[in-house]
Design a protein around this motif. Structure first.
Motif, short mmCIF file in Angstrom:
data_model
loop_
_atom_site.label_atom_id
_atom_site.label_comp_id
_atom_site.label_asym_id
_atom_site.label_seq_id
_atom_site.Cartn_x
_atom_site.Cartn_y
_atom_site.Cartn_z
N LEU A 1 -41.38 -29.47 -26.48
CA LEU A 1 -41.11 -28.30 -27.32
C LEU A 1 -41.33 -28.58 -28.80
O LEU A 1 -41.78 -27.71 -29.54
CB LEU A 1 -39.68 -27.81 -27.09
N ASP A 2 -40.98 -29.79 -29.25
CA ASP A 2 -41.20 -30.09 -30.67
C ASP A 2 -42.68 -30.18 -30.99
O ASP A 2 -43.11 -29.85 -32.11
CB ASP A 2 -40.46 -31.36 -31.09
N GLU A 3 -43.50 -30.60 -30.00
CA GLU A 3 -44.95 -30.59 -30.21
C GLU A 3 -45.46 -29.16 -30.31
O GLU A 3 -46.33 -28.85 -31.14
CB GLU A 3 -45.65 -31.30 -29.05
N VAL A 4 -44.93 -28.29 -29.46
CA VAL A 4 -45.31 -26.88 -29.51
C VAL A 4 -44.97 -26.30 -30.88
O VAL A 4 -45.78 -25.61 -31.51
CB VAL A 4 -44.59 -26.09 -28.40
N ARG A 5 -43.78 -26.59 -31.35
CA ARG A 5 -43.35 -26.10 -32.68
C ARG A 5 -44.33 -26.55 -33.76
O ARG A 5 -44.78 -25.74 -34.58
CB ARG A 5 -41.95 -26.62 -32.99
N ASP A 6 -44.67 -27.82 -33.76
CA ASP A 6 -45.55 -28.36 -34.80
C ASP A 6 -46.95 -27.74 -34.72
O ASP A 6 -47.57 -27.48 -35.76
CB ASP A 6 -45.63 -29.88 -34.68
N LEU A 7 -47.43 -27.52 -33.52
CA LEU A 7 -48.76 -26.91 -33.37
C LEU A 7 -48.76 -25.47 -33.88
O LEU A 7 -49.72 -25.03 -34.53
CB LEU A 7 -49.19 -26.95 -31.89
N LEU A 8 -47.70 -24.74 -33.60
CA LEU A 8 -47.63 -23.34 -34.04
C LEU A 8 -47.51 -23.23 -35.55
O LEU A 8 -47.92 -22.23 -36.14
CB LEU A 8 -46.45 -22.63 -33.37
N LEU A 9 -46.94 -24.24 -36.18
CA LEU A 9 -46.74 -24.19 -37.62
C LEU A 9 -47.98 -24.59 -38.41
O LEU A 9 -48.02 -24.41 -39.62
CB LEU A 9 -45.58 -25.12 -38.01
N ARG A 10 -48.99 -25.10 -37.73
CA ARG A 10 -50.22 -25.46 -38.44
C ARG A 10 -50.92 -24.22 -38.96
O ARG A 10 -51.01 -23.20 -38.27
CB ARG A 10 -51.16 -26.23 -37.50
N ARG A 11 -51.42 -24.31 -40.17
CA ARG A 11 -52.12 -23.17 -40.75
C ARG A 11 -53.38 -22.81 -39.96
O ARG A 11 -53.85 -21.67 -40.00
CB ARG A 11 -52.49 -23.46 -42.21
N THR A 12 -53.93 -23.78 -39.27
CA THR A 12 -55.16 -23.54 -38.51
C THR A 12 -54.90 -22.90 -37.14
O THR A 12 -55.83 -22.57 -36.43
CB THR A 12 -55.92 -24.86 -38.29
N CYS A 13 -53.63 -22.77 -36.78
CA CYS A 13 -53.30 -22.19 -35.48
C CYS A 13 -53.61 -20.69 -35.50
O CYS A 13 -53.05 -19.95 -36.31
CB CYS A 13 -51.83 -22.41 -35.15
#
Length: 288
Positions: free
Chosen positions: A50-62
């Motif tokens: 879940l913390d990986e999911v959070r970090d991926l969603l917070l990327r500006r490139t997402c």
């Protein structure tokens, strides 16, 4: 109770700190709670903590489409499977919730615990009702958190304080501070509607193109542009203290029945305003 199961958590801990610890427990150990990234185009083809999911969603490139797909999946799990996924949703949204809470209480001299609790309560309430068929799910969740926190803050500020100075007359407080806060207060004072606050917040604060918002609302670009112009004129009058001609009920906004904002959050957040509602965490929740 989380305070008895999470090390370092006591009865005096802030609500969002309790949540942070609970979320940490979900992503540690040999069997962390995970999401299958293969379900979403653009995410790694493996199980993601879940913390990986959070970090991926917070990327500006997402891409926004990926954020919405993941959030729709998470909210559906929270609604059908309960507590674990409710904590998961709230933990992934934690950067935004901390941002909202920090903005609201930045100049609040009293104990901010109730405001932080209201931010969390607003998010959780919206989690059960947010429309998953519309885009920017997280922004609307954030806006709901902001609206709830702002209401708690307004109530605390409006509570009389026993003091000699309380007897003296004072001029009305001019709305000021973060734009999300100004929008939330303008809605509460009847200067603009929550729908209009959403329109201003999304296009001015969240930088969502007006054409995109118009399409989401099922209205033409020109109608949406004129609705925003009318709302901004009344907001400007309100900020100048001219309260005689700012009622949204006579504005002919052309966006009646559209999604309230926002703040949230407000967004306020959210509420896709709070935006208002957002801290000790960098300004990142808009990417989630």
């Amino acid at each position: 109770m989380l305070s008895t199961t999470c090390p370092g958590i006591t009865a005096d801990s802030m609500p969002l700190d309790v949540l942070r610890s609970a979320f940490a427990w979900l992503v540690t150990g040999p069997h962390p709670v995970s999401v299958d990234g293969r379900l979403f185009a653009g995410l790694p083809d493996r199980w993601l903590r879940l913390d990986e999911v959070r970090d991926l969603l917070l990327r500006r490139t997402c891409p926004q489409s990926v954020r919405d797909a993941v959030w729709t999946h998470l909210v559906q799990l929270a609604r059908t499977e309960g507590s674990t996924w409710t904590v998961a949703c709230t933990g992934i949204a934690l950067p935004a919730l901390l941002n909202v809470a920090s903005k609201l209480t930045a100049r609040f001299a009293d104990d901010p615990r109730d405001v932080h609790s209201a931010v969390l309560t607003g998010f959780l309430a919206e989690l059960t009702t947010v429309d998953l068929d519309r885009p920017r799910v997280m922004v609307r969740l954030r806006w709901a958190a902001y609206r709830s926190g702002h209401a708690a803050l307004r109530e605390a500020l409006d509570t009389p304080t026993p003091s000699v100075s309380a007897i003296a007359s004072a001029s009305p407080v001019v709305p000021c501070g973060h734009p999300d806060f100004v929008l939330a207060r303008a809605v509460e004072d009847g200067a603009i509607s929550s729908t209009e606050a959403a329109l201003i917040g999304l296009t001015r604060l969240e930088k969502v193109p007006l054409a995109v918002v118009a399409e989401q609302r099922g209205a033409s670009y020109e109608a949406t542009k004129k609705a925003r112009q009318r709302a901004e004129r009344r907001l400007a009058l309100y900020l100048r203290g001219d309260t005689g001609a700012v009622s949204p009920n006579t504005s002919g906004s052309g966006v009646q029945g559209c999604e309230r904002r926002p703040i949230a959050s407000a967004h306020t957040s959210s509420p896709d305003v709070p935006a208002a509602p957002s801290s000790s965490t960098p300004e990142v929740p808009r990417c989630a």
